[in-house]
Each structure stands twice: as structure tokens, then as C-alpha cells.
Design a protein around this motif. Sequence first.
Motif, mmCIF file in Angstrom:
data_model
loop_
_atom_site.group_PDB
_atom_site.id
_atom_site.type_symbol
_atom_site.label_atom_id
_atom_site.label_comp_id
_atom_site.label_asym_id
_atom_site.label_seq_id
_atom_site.Cartn_x
_atom_site.Cartn_y
_atom_site.Cartn_z
ATOM 1 N N LEU A 43 0.823 -1.217 0.000
ATOM 2 C CA LEU A 43 0.000 0.000 0.000
ATOM 3 C C LEU A 43 0.859 1.271 0.000
ATOM 4 O O LEU A 43 0.370 2.354 -0.288
ATOM 5 N N LEU B 130 -10.117 3.158 -2.432
ATOM 6 C CA LEU B 130 -10.230 2.169 -1.349
ATOM 7 C C LEU B 130 -8.897 1.997 -0.628
ATOM 8 O O LEU B 130 -8.845 1.891 0.597
ATOM 9 N N ASN B 131 -7.819 1.995 -1.407
ATOM 10 C CA ASN B 131 -6.499 1.853 -0.785
ATOM 11 C C ASN B 131 -6.157 3.061 0.091
ATOM 12 O O ASN B 131 -5.540 2.915 1.148
ATOM 13 N N LEU C 281 -8.288 4.856 1.789
ATOM 14 C CA LEU C 281 -9.029 4.693 3.048
ATOM 15 C C LEU C 281 -8.376 3.630 3.932
ATOM 16 O O LEU C 281 -8.272 3.801 5.147
ATOM 17 N N ALA C 282 -7.917 2.547 3.294
ATOM 18 C CA ALA C 282 -7.273 1.474 4.071
ATOM 19 C C ALA C 282 -5.978 1.976 4.703
ATOM 20 O O ALA C 282 -5.691 1.685 5.873
ATOM 21 N N ARG D 74 -6.827 4.053 7.677
ATOM 22 C CA ARG D 74 -7.324 3.240 8.802
ATOM 23 C C ARG D 74 -6.155 2.527 9.490
ATOM 24 O O ARG D 74 -6.093 2.496 10.724
ATOM 25 N N ILE D 75 -5.223 1.997 8.702
ATOM 26 C CA ILE D 75 -4.062 1.304 9.291
ATOM 27 C C ILE D 75 -3.192 2.323 10.030
ATOM 28 O O ILE D 75 -2.704 2.070 11.131
ATOM 29 N N GLU E 288 -4.351 3.068 13.457
ATOM 30 C CA GLU E 288 -4.022 2.025 14.444
ATOM 31 C C GLU E 288 -2.608 2.224 15.002
ATOM 32 O O GLU E 288 -2.261 1.677 16.042
ATOM 33 N N MET F 287 -14.444 6.873 17.433
ATOM 34 C CA MET F 287 -15.529 6.048 16.933
ATOM 35 C C MET F 287 -16.208 6.692 15.717
ATOM 36 O O MET F 287 -16.495 6.047 14.717
ATOM 37 N N ALA G 247 -16.307 5.400 11.899
ATOM 38 C CA ALA G 247 -17.587 5.286 11.199
ATOM 39 C C ALA G 247 -17.532 6.021 9.867
ATOM 40 O O ALA G 247 -18.034 5.529 8.854
ATOM 41 N N LEU H 222 -14.853 6.607 7.981
ATOM 42 C CA LEU H 222 -14.031 5.849 7.030
ATOM 43 C C LEU H 222 -14.766 4.605 6.533
ATOM 44 O O LEU H 222 -14.745 4.289 5.347
ATOM 45 N N ASN H 223 -15.430 3.916 7.466
ATOM 46 C CA ASN H 223 -16.185 2.722 7.074
ATOM 47 C C ASN H 223 -17.292 3.062 6.099
ATOM 48 O O ASN H 223 -17.515 2.357 5.117
ATOM 49 N N ASN H 224 -17.991 4.154 6.409
ATOM 50 C CA ASN H 224 -19.095 4.557 5.551
ATOM 51 C C ASN H 224 -18.614 4.925 4.156
ATOM 52 O O ASN H 224 -19.212 4.532 3.151
ATOM 53 N N PHE I 256 -15.899 3.821 2.781
ATOM 54 C CA PHE I 256 -15.441 2.569 2.168
ATOM 55 C C PHE I 256 -16.627 1.796 1.584
ATOM 56 O O PHE I 256 -16.596 1.360 0.428
ATOM 57 N N ASN I 257 -17.694 1.657 2.399
ATOM 58 C CA ASN I 257 -18.871 0.915 1.931
ATOM 59 C C ASN I 257 -19.513 1.600 0.729
ATOM 60 O O ASN I 257 -19.929 0.941 -0.219
#
Lengths: 43, 433
Positions: B51, B91-92, B94-95, B98-99, B102, B217, B221, B223-225, B227-228
Motif C-alpha cells: 500500500l 479504497l487503498n 481509506l485502508a 485506517r491502518i 491504528e 468512533m 464510522a 471511514l467505514n461509511n 469505504f462501503n
Amino acid sequence: MYTDPGALSILIGAVIGFIVGVPMYFLIWKSKLKDWINARRKK
Amino acid sequence: MQEEKSSFRDPVSKVFNNGNNIYREIYPPYFNEYNKLMNKGLYDELTDCNLLIPHSLIGSRIDKITIIPRMITFISYPYEWCFSMLKSAALNTLAINRIAMEHGMMLKDASAYNMQWDHGSMVLIDTCSFMTYEAGMPWGAYRQFLQHFLYPLVLMAYKDASFGKLSQSYMDGIRAKLAIKLLPGKLRFHPGMLAHVYAQSLNFTVNPNRKVIMSRMALDALLNNLFNLIRSLEYKTRSDWTNYSDGDSYSPAAKKSKDNIIVNLSSKYLYNRVDLGCNTGEYSRSALLAVDSDHDCIEYVFEKREDNLPLIIDLCNPTPAIGWGNTERKSFWDRVHVENIMALALIHHLCVGNNVPLSYVAELFSQHCKNLIIEFVPLEDPKAKLLLGKKNIPPYSLEIFKSEFSKWFNIVGEYPIEDSLRTIYVMERIWGN
């Protein structure tokens, strides 16, 4: 008509919980992004 | 060493090119973030997942850190990508974010120009795109992400693939207000679109002194949204490709003959090659670039994932140089300097379909390659006849073709395609011209 304030609070709480909870479930706990990252890590 | 003009926007690092390698100099204001990226496991994880572009550290001084990122074979731009390439880059991104979160970091920018095709994946090439994440911080690059990725993707999915080219005119991304004017009104009722497209066009008055706080949180949400939402976007290409692949231009015998000619070409004509007018990429396997003006063709080639970079380029109107001083993003031909150009079943589209003189084609190709594999299609060919119709075109015949190309190239091979009027020529550049 008398309404029990305790019951009303529970009812309102349940409605708000449903309205907030359902989208949150799909937004956070049912996270496709996390699954996708984990799949990528395993490759 | 030459400074890459595209790196001037970021004051904490600069990119240089010496022809063989790319060098990135990182300056003291970014030292902390760079060390955090390298020492907290984020760099290893992102490079393992393909990535982030890997790099080697070649110098660390008090005033600068110098790294050599792995060389990208060809720098391409978002407005040259098909829908699926842009979606993959989104998508990459966003990933990666997200990583990074973390590991206590996040992306400080989300420019589509920072993503490049490398070894079968869209990777982040800007090592200095990370910043420290502190609890409560919102994602500062959210709007840039929408403008660079989401809006072009939504426009391509719901309106037309040609909207991908809009990013060329709006280098900093498509604004929400413009996207709304172009999108169908029914999308107002789509929750994701309502939040990320329509709500973004509202003019909120924000107190600049008020600190915006976003919980972890809520950020997850978001980032997930996104992504979806992006995952759910689909682009429908032509359903039946079997009839499309120029199949009606060749009889089965002619097709077999053409395949044999290409397969038996010396490998020196096939490596480091650009396939111009690649169509469905039948002869683009292992090419550096597969180029066509048709979005659906490029989408089809991309889905095959054959170790080439498919790009949407109209050769009669190729990507211009844009940005500051017309130097920030290079033109298509400025980036093409290869050993071999392959132009099969292309010349009639240029010269008959678009009235480009043969001399122009010969001169242009000679400036960008050492060897040329080119298929000549005479006017008697049914496809050329169709393109010609009743219009007038500049002089076009086999004699003129040979004469014009001989000014720049030695013709070293001539292979008539059986059961066809077409001929494939192999040419080598005459040095000194």
C-alpha cells in the motif's frame, strides 16, 4: 390519560436506541473496511 | 539532479530525479513524523500490504534525511485512469488511513496524484503524507478525498465514464456544488450521497476559534461509511466483448496469421513497449503501457491484470501538461520515452478517421521510441473504407507511408497478414535524424 413516566422513558430510549443503533451497527461493527484490511494482511 | 516540479506544494520534503533514481529529501519539521512512521511498525505494515512505496534510506543529516523510493515505471494521472483504477486508489487510500490510525498516525492529505500503479496495486508514493493522530482530531483530508475520489467516481458511475476527465480541468478536485449540478436528483435520497455530497455543499458558518472534535468512533464510522459507499459504486461496461475486439476486421486465418507475426517477433521489440490503440489488450500482455481512447477498453484491460498499466489516452488530444507553469503534471508524450512502440490497427484511425498526415505520425513516433511495430491498413480495407466515407483526407497510401516513415526509421521487417490487405512493419530508428 395517565402515563407512567418510567415506561415513557424506556419507550423513548428504545426508539432513540433503534434510530441510532441500527445505522451505527452498519457503520462500525459491520465494518467491511476492517475485513478488507485483514484480508490484505493475510496475503 | 532535477527537482520534480510536482513536489513544490509540500514544504517538508522535496523530490529530485537524476534520470535513474528518484530522491526524496525530508526536512527537519517532518523528522518526528518520519521517525514515527519508520519506528512504530506502520511503514513495515503498509509496505508488506503493498500500500506504500518502499524506500531505502541513503543519508541522515541534521538538516535533511534522504531516501530513495522504489522507482515507479510510469507516472500516470487520475484523469487517465478508468473507473476501477480510481476506485482501487480510493479504497487503498481509506485502508492506508485506517491502518495509520491504528499506529497513532493519519493521512494529512488524500490527493489522487499520490497514488500510483505499481506491481499490481495502487500504492501511496508520498512517504511524507502522514501526520500524528491525536484523540479528537477530525480527518483534515476528508474534503480533499471527496473531491479527488468520491465525486469523480460517483459521476462516472451514475452519469458517464467521460466525467473522469473532469479532474484534468479541476486539478484540486471536483467541488461538491459542481458535482451536485451534474448528478441525478434522485441521489438526494441516498443516505451516503446525502452526507458526503449534498451536505458538503451547504455553507456552514464555522467559528475559526472553535476546535472541531471528532471521536475515534465517529472517525472510524466515517471511514467505514466512505469505504462501503465506494465499494458499492459500480460501472457497467459493454456486456459483450467478444464481438468488439476488432474481431470483424480479421478472418480466422488473418487473426491466426497476425498472432503468429507478433508471437515470433524478436523479444527486443517487445520489452519496454507501449501498445498504442490497445483495444481489448490482446497484444498488451507484459507491455509497459496499454493505451486506448475508449474507457470501456481500458476498463476491460485493467480487469485482466496482465502486468501492464492501462491508460485512457486519446492520441489526437493526449494529456496536456497542467498545473503551475505547465510543469506540475507532465504531458503524455513528455513521459513516454521507451524502447518500443507498438501501433497495431491504429494508423487508419489517426490518418483516415482524424485526418492526421502520415508525416506527422512518423515524426511523433520517432521522437519517443527506438523501434516501431506498426500495422499498415490500406484504404481498400473495409474498416478504413468505413472511416473514409465521403470525406477528403491528406495523401494516404502504402508508398507515402513507406516514404514518410523511412525518413525516420529503417524498415527491417515486412509481414503481410494472410487473408487480409494489412501488413505489419518492424522499423528501427535512424540515429541522427
